[in-house]
Design an enzyme around this catalytic site. Structure first.
Site, PDB file in Angstrom:
ATOM      1  N   GLN A  28      38.363 -59.673  68.011  1.00  0.00           N
ATOM      2  CA  GLN A  28      38.303 -60.783  67.069  1.00  0.00           C
ATOM      3  C   GLN A  28      39.671 -60.862  66.421  1.00  0.00           C
ATOM      4  OE1 GLN A  28      35.622 -61.884  63.172  1.00  0.00           O
ATOM      5  NE2 GLN A  28      36.314 -59.787  63.346  1.00  0.00           N
ATOM      6  N   GLU A  72      26.766 -63.878  62.675  1.00  0.00           N
ATOM      7  CA  GLU A  72      27.046 -62.660  61.910  1.00  0.00           C
ATOM      8  C   GLU A  72      26.726 -62.884  60.443  1.00  0.00           C
ATOM      9  OE1 GLU A  72      31.024 -61.254  61.280  1.00  0.00           O
ATOM     10  OE2 GLU A  72      31.903 -63.231  61.511  1.00  0.00           O
ATOM     11  N   ASP A  88      37.854 -68.672  61.029  1.00  0.00           N
ATOM     12  CA  ASP A  88      36.642 -68.310  60.294  1.00  0.00           C
ATOM     13  C   ASP A  88      36.890 -68.059  58.827  1.00  0.00           C
ATOM     14  OD1 ASP A  88      38.139 -66.064  60.739  1.00  0.00           O
ATOM     15  OD2 ASP A  88      36.421 -64.743  60.867  1.00  0.00           O
ATOM     16  N   GLN A 111      30.596 -69.162  67.352  1.00  0.00           N
ATOM     17  CA  GLN A 111      29.917 -68.119  66.587  1.00  0.00           C
ATOM     18  C   GLN A 111      29.814 -68.559  65.134  1.00  0.00           C
ATOM     19  OE1 GLN A 111      31.784 -64.733  64.539  1.00  0.00           O
ATOM     20  NE2 GLN A 111      31.296 -63.560  66.365  1.00  0.00           N
ATOM     21  N   GLU A 160      31.689 -56.425  65.294  1.00  0.00           N
ATOM     22  CA  GLU A 160      33.079 -56.869  65.524  1.00  0.00           C
ATOM     23  C   GLU A 160      33.981 -56.582  64.336  1.00  0.00           C
ATOM     24  OE1 GLU A 160      33.564 -61.094  66.088  1.00  0.00           O
ATOM     25  OE2 GLU A 160      32.582 -61.561  64.202  1.00  0.00           O
TER      26      GLU A 160
END
Lengths: 556, 223
Positions: A299, A173, A338, A144, A224
């Site tokens: 997440q 996202e 992330d 992602q 999320e």
């Protein structure tokens, strides 16, 4: 310290790792990754089908998280059987290839939060990775991306979303530099992603009510950032309870929007309310709230608090451990990686290896598809400038990290097409014009600073119109179709159909370019030792090993 | 690089407070009535007045701060003096021909909620929340608490020039104008450097809360 310094130590002090902030454990406020002496001791008492004691606390003293977990997550019919086994025995079942996943899930659904944290505490990092390979819900790993812009430049966002989709990200996202830009960022991602690869899911990470609204307008397809926390006081600070979050989850599901919760080690101590518990114990509670709320996924992997577990001993092991707990419950996991947490390239890579090598539904919950200076999530552990290293790691270890090698020509063509599609949409909707100069800049540019400036107050008025006039996915489809972007319009129609059919609400779902849905239902993880589980097709391996910059033997 | 000495100092101070926390209550509140923060040449003296009420002046911006601001802390996470911070924010508001009121919020250390509280008390409906390590939000009364007009989440990047611009923009919002948002700074390495210490500082910020106490008007004098 002595006046005369050791040259060795002077050199070491100037290494990147010394710019990271490390801190010692501070048990009283929960600055401890695992096994806090303040963590409760595991216990359970079930009477008449009701949990009347858990982790040393009688039911009448439960806080709201304990009540929710005891009533909605823990399987009372196996609780006593499961809790009677030693943590070591349970840990061994997680890595033993001869114990079926189904049996592990049955038994582990009876564990309490303290027991779950204790089981993970028995495992070393390689064992945690072995268990991840076995327990993750979906067979095919994915990735992602974060797609954001420091100036919220809509054309650059659209081109970056297209490139990210082409590079293989299944989900993208965005968020904002300025909150009021949010609706335009959602449109940029929607148009860009479907140009790059039809079927990519997009989200706009903002305030929860806004996220739901923009999803209902069909401008995003998943969310999320619905946070849950491991202590009551942090929950209450956010004006929330496990019940209100469960209600919100059902609101998303009822409108055909894929959704997962967000949590992660370190958030409670970061917010000053860990109550002296270890980060992993509190995270076990968050994961169990998620399971209890009936949400398909989570997440986690510390997310924006990664600097906290990253600063204390055994912190990154705890982070891998929390991903594993999520997998044990059969939930989809977007496994972190992330957020920036280290100046050291070695630490950055090491933090990623457990999820990348074992596979995860989403190895990152946002690999930065843009340079980190444009990353409005405050930077990702890996960004677009690292992507060739990432592709090389896939090739070195024959690991599918979810990304594709791509050529410059493909990327340029796809960025250009996406920018032109957005130009058409803006024109049709009467938004501030996108010039050919801007398209050229977004096609060949690297970051938002390569873009000519926009008239921000005018763009913000357009963003406001999206919300007041309820401009929706169908309006975008009409605009694209009218202006000859037929493939993109068709891709968007398929995405809108998902809002109605809801096939992608199944656990760990992603959508392929033909609109097919893959999930833990039709692509369940079948790992049971060597020769089983996910293996790359010959076609996929050929794709991954052929990085464009490798010398072809036959050409020499 | 995080200053190890500072980390140790904060830990030691907090541990000391935890030890003495049983009878902090009234004494520490009294001690807080009048405090002086000195840093970088200018200092400020804050005196607590009556309970804060909703303003009626449409040409004011309310600035809200948590209990430890200017009491336990005299500088942000990157050592920018809190007296200077307030002075620049106020100057930015005044530049727009508006007035400001300073309020201390006792019940939360969450900058979004502090800023929203400021907006709710503000006659113009626009408020600014600033926590001790520097994180700042410009808020408007009718927005959801976690929505906002402008958010400055990376406290290590906030310098005095930015605080002045924050005050200026808040003033413009209060007048019903649509200013260009203050340019967002972004340092991807701010988290690795500062998150651990931000956690320590926040734990200290939270320890000063009094969840049952209403927001109070503050009088502030700079010297």
């Amino acid at each position: 310290m002595a006046d005369k310094r050791s040259k060795r130590f002077e050199i070491l002090e100037n290494r990147p790792v010394h710019q990271d902030g490390f801190i010692g454990e501070w048990v009283d406020v929960g600055l401890i990754a695992m096994d806090s002496p303040n963590d409760p001791k595991p216990s359970v008492v079930v009477r008449d089908g009701l949990i009347v004691e858990m982790d040393g606390r009688p039911r009448k003293e439960f806080d709201m998280i304990e009540q929710f977990v005891a009533d909605y997550c823990i399987d009372r019919s196996v609780a006593q059987e499961a809790m009677s086994k030693s943590s070591l025995e349970l840990a061994r079942m997680l890595v033993d290839i001869s114990v079926p996943t189904k049996e592990v899930r049955r038994l582990f659904s009876g564990l309490t939060p303290a027991k779950m944290a204790d089981v993970i505490g028995q495992m070393n990092i390689v064992e945690i990775m072995m268990a991840m390979q076995k327990m993750r819900a979906r067979q095919t790993p994915g990735n992602q991306a974060h797609i954001t812009s420091a100036t919220d430049n809509p054309i650059m966002l659209c081109a970056d979303a297209a490139e990210g989709a082409l590079r293989g990200f299944m989900e993208e996202e965005t968020t904002v530099a300025v909150a009021r830009y949010a609706a335009l960022n959602a449109i940029s991602l929607l148009v860009g992603s479907q140009t790059g690869r039809p079927g990519v899911l997009t989200q706009d990470a903002l305030e929860e009510a806004f996220e739901l609204q923009i999803g209902m307008q069909g401008l995003t397809s998943y969310a999320e950032t619905v946070s849950v926390y491991g202590t009551e006081s942090v929950f209450v600070d956010g004006d929330d309870t496990p019940w209100s979050k469960a209600f919100l989850a059902s609101a998303y599901a009822s409108r055909g929007i894929k959704m997962r919760f967000t949590s992660g080690t370190g958030s409670e101590v970061q917010m000053g309310a860990a109550e002296g518990r270890s980060m992993l114990y509190l995270e076990a509670r968050c994961i169990m709230v998620t399971k209890g709320a009936g949400v398909q996924g989570l997440q986690n992997g510390s997310i924006s608090c990664i600097g906290v577990p990253g600063a204390v001993p055994s912190g990154l092991r705890a982070v891998a451990g929390e991903n594993l707990i999520t997998m044990i419950y059969g939930l989809e996991v977007a496994s972190g990686n992330d957020q920036t947490f280290s100046h050291s390239d070695m630490r950055r890579t090491a933090r990623t290896i457990p999820q990348m090598f074992s596979g995860a539904d989403f190895i990152f919950s946002g690999y930065s598809g843009v340079p980190n200076k444009d990353n409005m999530f405050a930077g990702s552990n890996w960004d677009i400038e690292d992507v060739d290293d990432y592709l090389t790691l896939q090739r070195d270890f024959r690991v599918d990290g979810g990304l594709n090698p791509v050529t410059e020509d493909e990327v340029v063509a796809c960025r250009n097409k996406a920018a032109r599609a957005l130009q058409a949409v803006y024109d049709e909707l009467g938004f501030p014009a996108i010039s050919d100069e801007e398209i050229e800049a977004a096609t060949y540019g690297h970051s938002s600073s390569d873009m000519p400036p926009r008239n921000i107050p005018e763009d913000l008025k357009a963003a406001e119109r999206v919300m007041t006039e309820m401009i929706n996915g169908i309006d975008i489809i009409k605009a694209l179709s009218k202006r000859g972007f037929r493939e993109e319009a068709e891709a968007l129609v398929r995405m809108m159909k998902q809002h109605v059919s809801g096939d992608y609400l199944q656990t760990s779902a992603w959508v392929d370019r033909e609109g097919g849905v893959w999930s833990a239902v039709n692509d369940p993880n079948s790992y049971q030792g060597p020769g089983t589980g996910y293996s790359m097709s010959e076609e996929r391996w050929n794709q991954l090993k052929n990085v464009p910059w490798a010398i072809r033997a036959e050409d020499v | 690089m995080i200053n190890e000495e500072l980390v140790r100092k904060v830990i030691a101070e907090v541990l000391q407070e935890v030890g003495a926390s049983e009878n902090v209550g009234a004494a520490s509140v009294a001690a807080r009535q009048s405090v002086t923060a000195v840093k970088a040449g200018i200092s400020m003296e804050m005196t607590e007045k009556e309970r804060a009420t909703r303003g009626t002046d449409a040409r004011e911006v309310v600035v809200a701060i948590p209990p430890a601001f200017g009491t336990e802390f005299d500088a942000t996470i990157v050592d920018v003096s809190l007296a200077d911070v307030l002075r620049q924010v106020f100057a930015g508001i005044e530049e727009q021909g508006l007035s400001w009121r300073l309020v201390r919020v006792y019940h939360t250390a969450d900058v979004a909620f502090i800023a929203h509280q400021a907006a709710k008390l503000s006659g113009s409906g626009v408020g600014i929340g600033i926590i001790s390590r520097g994180t700042t939000v410009i808020h408007q009364r009718d927005l959801a608490p976690l929505n906002n007009l402008e958010l400055f989440p990376q406290s290590p990047l906030l310098d005095l020039e930015t605080f002045r611009a924050i005050g200026r923009n808040a003033g413009m919002y209060a007048k019903g104008e649509q200013p260009v948002p203050v340019a967002t700074k972004n340092d991807p390495m701010a988290r690795p450097k500062f998150q651990g210490i931000a956690a320590l500082l926040h734990n200290k910020e939270v320890k000063a809360l009094d969840r049952s106490k209403s927001p109070m008007e503050l009088q502030v004098r700079f010297r």
